[in-house]
Design a protein around this motif. Structure first.
Motif, PDB file in Angstrom:
ATOM      1  N   LEU A 266       3.297 -49.161 -47.882  1.00 19.00           N
ATOM      2  CA  LEU A 266       2.866 -49.210 -49.281  1.00 19.00           C
ATOM      3  C   LEU A 266       3.854 -50.049 -50.081  1.00 19.00           C
ATOM      4  O   LEU A 266       5.057 -49.849 -49.985  1.00 19.00           O
ATOM      5  CB  LEU A 266       2.826 -47.804 -49.887  1.00 19.00           C
ATOM      6  CG  LEU A 266       1.836 -46.812 -49.319  1.00 19.00           C
ATOM      7  CD1 LEU A 266       2.013 -45.459 -49.986  1.00 19.00           C
ATOM      8  CD2 LEU A 266       0.414 -47.310 -49.499  1.00 19.00           C
ATOM      9  N   ARG A 267       3.327 -50.940 -50.875  1.00 16.64           N
ATOM     10  CA  ARG A 267       4.162 -51.758 -51.755  1.00 16.64           C
ATOM     11  C   ARG A 267       3.750 -51.497 -53.191  1.00 16.64           C
ATOM     12  O   ARG A 267       2.571 -51.616 -53.538  1.00 16.64           O
ATOM     13  CB  ARG A 267       3.986 -53.247 -51.464  1.00 16.64           C
ATOM     14  CG  ARG A 267       4.695 -53.693 -50.245  1.00 16.64           C
ATOM     15  CD  ARG A 267       6.164 -53.895 -50.552  1.00 16.64           C
ATOM     16  NE  ARG A 267       6.899 -53.862 -49.309  1.00 16.64           N
ATOM     17  CZ  ARG A 267       8.116 -53.394 -49.187  1.00 16.64           C
ATOM     18  NH1 ARG A 267       8.761 -52.925 -50.218  1.00 16.64           N
ATOM     19  NH2 ARG A 267       8.710 -53.386 -48.039  1.00 16.64           N
ATOM     20  N   CYS A 268       4.727 -51.140 -54.007  1.00 20.90           N
ATOM     21  CA  CYS A 268       4.469 -50.881 -55.414  1.00 20.90           C
ATOM     22  C   CYS A 268       4.559 -52.187 -56.189  1.00 20.90           C
ATOM     23  O   CYS A 268       5.447 -53.007 -55.932  1.00 20.90           O
ATOM     24  CB  CYS A 268       5.487 -49.874 -55.956  1.00 20.90           C
ATOM     25  SG  CYS A 268       5.090 -49.313 -57.626  1.00 20.90           S
ATOM     26  N   SER A 269       3.684 -52.360 -57.163  1.00 22.15           N
ATOM     27  CA  SER A 269       3.718 -53.576 -57.974  1.00 22.15           C
ATOM     28  C   SER A 269       4.944 -53.606 -58.883  1.00 22.15           C
ATOM     29  O   SER A 269       5.321 -54.661 -59.365  1.00 22.15           O
ATOM     30  CB  SER A 269       2.432 -53.701 -58.802  1.00 22.15           C
ATOM     31  OG  SER A 269       2.288 -52.591 -59.658  1.00 22.15           O
ATOM     32  N   ASP A 270       5.581 -52.460 -59.101  1.00 25.89           N
ATOM     33  CA  ASP A 270       6.827 -52.398 -59.865  1.00 25.89           C
ATOM     34  C   ASP A 270       7.969 -52.180 -58.870  1.00 25.89           C
ATOM     35  O   ASP A 270       8.115 -51.092 -58.324  1.00 25.89           O
ATOM     36  CB  ASP A 270       6.780 -51.253 -60.879  1.00 25.89           C
ATOM     37  CG  ASP A 270       8.030 -51.157 -61.730  1.00 25.89           C
ATOM     38  OD1 ASP A 270       9.042 -51.838 -61.410  1.00 25.89           O
ATOM     39  OD2 ASP A 270       8.017 -50.404 -62.717  1.00 25.89           O
ATOM     40  N   PRO A 271       8.784 -53.207 -58.633  1.00 25.97           N
ATOM     41  CA  PRO A 271       9.859 -53.081 -57.641  1.00 25.97           C
ATOM     42  C   PRO A 271      10.826 -51.928 -57.934  1.00 25.97           C
ATOM     43  O   PRO A 271      11.410 -51.370 -57.004  1.00 25.97           O
ATOM     44  CB  PRO A 271      10.583 -54.424 -57.713  1.00 25.97           C
ATOM     45  CG  PRO A 271       9.679 -55.351 -58.432  1.00 25.97           C
ATOM     46  CD  PRO A 271       8.745 -54.528 -59.249  1.00 25.97           C
ATOM     47  N   ASP A 272      10.976 -51.538 -59.190  1.00 24.01           N
ATOM     48  CA  ASP A 272      11.872 -50.431 -59.527  1.00 24.01           C
ATOM     49  C   ASP A 272      11.357 -49.089 -58.993  1.00 24.01           C
ATOM     50  O   ASP A 272      12.135 -48.150 -58.836  1.00 24.01           O
ATOM     51  CB  ASP A 272      12.062 -50.320 -61.046  1.00 24.01           C
ATOM     52  CG  ASP A 272      12.917 -51.441 -61.600  1.00 24.01           C
ATOM     53  OD1 ASP A 272      13.710 -52.026 -60.838  1.00 24.01           O
ATOM     54  OD2 ASP A 272      12.785 -51.736 -62.799  1.00 24.01           O
ATOM     55  N   ASP A 273      10.066 -48.996 -58.738  1.00 21.99           N
ATOM     56  CA  ASP A 273       9.475 -47.754 -58.248  1.00 21.99           C
ATOM     57  C   ASP A 273       9.368 -47.702 -56.725  1.00 21.99           C
ATOM     58  O   ASP A 273       9.067 -46.654 -56.164  1.00 21.99           O
ATOM     59  CB  ASP A 273       8.086 -47.546 -58.857  1.00 21.99           C
ATOM     60  CG  ASP A 273       8.152 -47.249 -60.341  1.00 21.99           C
ATOM     61  OD1 ASP A 273       9.148 -46.653 -60.787  1.00 21.99           O
ATOM     62  OD2 ASP A 273       7.203 -47.622 -61.054  1.00 21.99           O
ATOM     63  N   GLN A 274       9.632 -48.816 -56.062  1.00 24.32           N
ATOM     64  CA  GLN A 274       9.502 -48.868 -54.606  1.00 24.32           C
ATOM     65  C   GLN A 274      10.407 -47.845 -53.925  1.00 24.32           C
ATOM     66  O   GLN A 274      10.053 -47.263 -52.903  1.00 24.32           O
ATOM     67  CB  GLN A 274       9.808 -50.282 -54.088  1.00 24.32           C
ATOM     68  CG  GLN A 274       9.578 -50.447 -52.606  1.00 24.32           C
ATOM     69  CD  GLN A 274       8.117 -50.304 -52.203  1.00 24.32           C
ATOM     70  OE1 GLN A 274       7.224 -50.777 -52.898  1.00 24.32           O
ATOM     71  NE2 GLN A 274       7.864 -49.636 -51.085  1.00 24.32           N
ATOM     72  N   LYS A 275      11.573 -47.583 -54.502  1.00 27.01           N
ATOM     73  CA  LYS A 275      12.528 -46.653 -53.874  1.00 27.01           C
ATOM     74  C   LYS A 275      11.927 -45.268 -53.684  1.00 27.01           C
ATOM     75  O   LYS A 275      12.284 -44.562 -52.743  1.00 27.01           O
ATOM     76  CB  LYS A 275      13.831 -46.593 -54.659  1.00 27.01           C
ATOM     77  CG  LYS A 275      13.727 -46.013 -56.043  1.00 27.01           C
ATOM     78  CD  LYS A 275      15.103 -46.066 -56.727  1.00 27.01           C
ATOM     79  CE  LYS A 275      15.006 -46.109 -58.212  1.00 27.01           C
ATOM     80  NZ  LYS A 275      14.499 -47.384 -58.739  1.00 27.01           N
ATOM     81  N   PHE A 276      11.004 -44.846 -54.551  1.00 32.57           N
ATOM     82  CA  PHE A 276      10.391 -43.523 -54.408  1.00 32.57           C
ATOM     83  C   PHE A 276       9.422 -43.501 -53.227  1.00 32.57           C
ATOM     84  O   PHE A 276       9.366 -42.510 -52.492  1.00 32.57           O
ATOM     85  CB  PHE A 276       9.697 -43.112 -55.707  1.00 32.57           C
ATOM     86  CG  PHE A 276      10.648 -43.012 -56.860  1.00 32.57           C
ATOM     87  CD1 PHE A 276      11.571 -41.974 -56.941  1.00 32.57           C
ATOM     88  CD2 PHE A 276      10.653 -43.974 -57.857  1.00 32.57           C
ATOM     89  CE1 PHE A 276      12.469 -41.894 -57.986  1.00 32.57           C
ATOM     90  CE2 PHE A 276      11.550 -43.904 -58.913  1.00 32.57           C
ATOM     91  CZ  PHE A 276      12.460 -42.865 -58.985  1.00 32.57           C
TER      92      PHE A 276
ATOM     93  N   LEU B 242       2.713 -46.112 -59.392  1.00 33.37           N
ATOM     94  CA  LEU B 242       2.757 -45.252 -58.209  1.00 33.37           C
ATOM     95  C   LEU B 242       1.437 -44.500 -58.019  1.00 33.37           C
ATOM     96  O   LEU B 242       0.920 -44.429 -56.898  1.00 33.37           O
ATOM     97  CB  LEU B 242       3.920 -44.267 -58.306  1.00 33.37           C
ATOM     98  CG  LEU B 242       5.305 -44.889 -58.152  1.00 33.37           C
ATOM     99  CD1 LEU B 242       6.394 -43.886 -58.512  1.00 33.37           C
ATOM    100  CD2 LEU B 242       5.504 -45.417 -56.743  1.00 33.37           C
ATOM    101  N   LEU B 243       0.894 -43.967 -59.096  1.00 31.32           N
ATOM    102  CA  LEU B 243      -0.360 -43.217 -58.996  1.00 31.32           C
ATOM    103  C   LEU B 243      -1.505 -44.100 -58.489  1.00 31.32           C
ATOM    104  O   LEU B 243      -2.423 -43.604 -57.827  1.00 31.32           O
ATOM    105  CB  LEU B 243      -0.710 -42.581 -60.340  1.00 31.32           C
ATOM    106  CG  LEU B 243       0.227 -41.464 -60.789  1.00 31.32           C
ATOM    107  CD1 LEU B 243      -0.052 -41.067 -62.234  1.00 31.32           C
ATOM    108  CD2 LEU B 243       0.137 -40.255 -59.865  1.00 31.32           C
ATOM    109  N   ALA B 244      -1.437 -45.403 -58.766  1.00 29.68           N
ATOM    110  CA  ALA B 244      -2.473 -46.329 -58.293  1.00 29.68           C
ATOM    111  C   ALA B 244      -2.514 -46.420 -56.773  1.00 29.68           C
ATOM    112  O   ALA B 244      -3.525 -46.830 -56.195  1.00 29.68           O
ATOM    113  CB  ALA B 244      -2.242 -47.717 -58.901  1.00 29.68           C
TER     114      ALA B 244
END
Length: 149
Positions: free
Chosen positions: A93-103, A122-124
């Protein structure tokens, strides 16, 4: 290995839980205190947590920041770090917001059953994470309603 399910909380959920005492997190708080779930964190997630506690818009004084940090540290279990260069390397899974990828990386590495977030980025990814059998991504109040007594 401990059979207690693991859960990852993003920074906004931690604020709701450890700073604002949001009633929507009541079931989560109870589950954490009862040991029904184990909340996991990483060094990068904890660093973000401590940085956010200093944001001027929160208007927390030193004592309030220390208390919130202590509540976080008392309930969050540290996940061992990834070897250098491996964090996110195999993440499906890759998050469109790199700051949220760590979660997402933490949830996968820790074998978490849930990632709780209020973040739209993340919810997306919730449907895809569920479809791929990784973990569930839910808002805290949704998790609480599913896990009602």
């Amino acid at each position: 290995m401990d059979a207690t399910p693991r859960i990852v909380l993003d920074t906004n959920v931690c604020l709701d839980l450890f700073v604002f005492d949001d009633p929507r997190c009541g079931r989560l708080r109870d589950a954490l205190h009862a040991g029904d779930v184990i909340a996991v964190t990483s060094a990068s997630c904890r660093e973000e947590w401590l940085r956010v506690l200093c944001y001027p818009q929160l208007a927390l004084d030193g004592a309030a920041r220390e208390a919130a940090a202590a509540r976080f540290d008392a309930l969050m279990q540290r996940c061992p770090p990834c070897p250098d260069g491996e964090e996110g390397a195999a993440q499906p899974l890759r998050c469109s917001d790199p700051d949220d990828q760590k979660f997402l990386d933490l949830a996968l590495r820790a074998g978490a059953r849930w990632l709780l977030s209020r973040d739209d980025h993340l919810l997306a990814l919730a449907r895809r994470a569920r479809r791929e059998g990784l973990f569930e991504i839910l808002a805290p109040q949704e998790w609480g309603s599913i896990h009602a007594g």
